[in-house]
Design an enzyme around this catalytic site. Structure first.
Site, PDB file in Angstrom:
ATOM      1  N   GLN A  97       0.834  -1.140  -0.051  1.00  0.00           N
ATOM      2  CA  GLN A  97       0.020   0.078   0.052  1.00  0.00           C
ATOM      3  C   GLN A  97       0.880   1.245   0.029  1.00  0.00           C
ATOM      4  O   GLN A  97       1.132   1.959  -0.949  1.00  0.00           O
ATOM      5  CB  GLN A  97      -1.046  -0.130   1.243  1.00  0.00           C
ATOM      6  CG  GLN A  97      -2.049  -1.091   1.055  1.00  0.00           C
ATOM      7  CD  GLN A  97      -2.942  -1.075   2.094  1.00  0.00           C
ATOM      8  OE1 GLN A  97      -4.129  -1.708   2.003  1.00  0.00           O
ATOM      9  NE2 GLN A  97      -2.794  -0.666   3.100  1.00  0.00           N
ATOM     10  N   ASP A  98       1.581   1.510   1.126  1.00  0.00           N
ATOM     11  CA  ASP A  98       2.420   2.655   1.228  1.00  0.00           C
ATOM     12  C   ASP A  98       3.599   2.338   2.145  1.00  0.00           C
ATOM     13  O   ASP A  98       3.611   1.362   2.633  1.00  0.00           O
ATOM     14  CB  ASP A  98       1.771   3.936   1.603  1.00  0.00           C
ATOM     15  CG  ASP A  98       0.980   4.054   3.012  1.00  0.00           C
ATOM     16  OD1 ASP A  98       0.937   2.901   3.499  1.00  0.00           O
ATOM     17  OD2 ASP A  98       0.473   5.136   3.257  1.00  0.00           O
TER      18      ASP A  98
END
Length: 185
Positions: free
Chosen positions: A62-63
């Site tokens: 995701q991040d």
């Protein structure tokens, strides 16, 4: 140093308005003393270890990790990977457990640095390349996810690879991944 084929693709994107605006915002945040992870020198690490044509597996996160382990930043530009000496995060512990369950003889590493995976053709890419300290997915709305999406589009047209998507937000990227050899999301 970013590998040559990646450089060409990234250079094209760096000329786009969205990228220039994004970079200006990141520079502004850093100048204001806001901690942005990973460090600037590591933002494009995913493209330093794996040649485009050598990619066999894409692990999409995701991040970047948005925390610290004592005085060390967790994130260093490779999805799910942490810098040497940083405690292995729960998400990577879970990945190691799955590998141990699925692959006979898999030896769980005692560290969380996945650089060796990247050097063997595993592209460890986050859907968002930067994040503010302590604020998960804080740069998603800045347009930081546009570059990884464009890279995924180009990647799926050039090579055949297995795609592993971890997390709810990465599963939304399945629509961008043109099915190649196999997709595991």
């Amino acid at each position: 140093m970013i590998k040559p084929h990646w450089q060409q693709i990234i250079k094209q994107e760096q000329q786009q308005d969205y990228f220039c605006q994004l970079q200006a915002e990141i520079v502004k945040q850093r100048a204001q003393g806001i901690s942005v992870f990973p460090e600037e020198k590591h933002v494009f690490s995913a493209f330093e270890f794996t040649e485009l044509e050598a990619v066999n597996v894409v692990i999409l996160g995701q991040d970047p990790y948005h925390g610290m382990d004592h005085d060390k930043i967790q994130a260093h530009g490779l999805a799910f990977s942490v810098q040497a000496g940083v405690k292995i995060p729960p998400s990577l512990v879970n990945i190691y457990k799955e590998l141990a369950n699925d692959i006979e003889g898999f030896v769980t590493p005692n560290h969380g640095n996945l650089t060796a995976w990247a050097e063997q053709g595993v592209l460890l890419l986050n859907t968002v390349l930067t994040v503010q300290q302590g604020l998960a997915h804080s740069h998603a709305k800045l347009g930081r996810k546009r570059l990884p999406i464009k890279l995924l589009n180009k990647l799926t047209k050039i090579i055949k690879a297995a795609f592993l998507c971890y997390g709810v937000l990465t599963r939304k990227r399945k629509a961008v991944i043109l099915i190649t050899k196999s997709t595991l999301c």
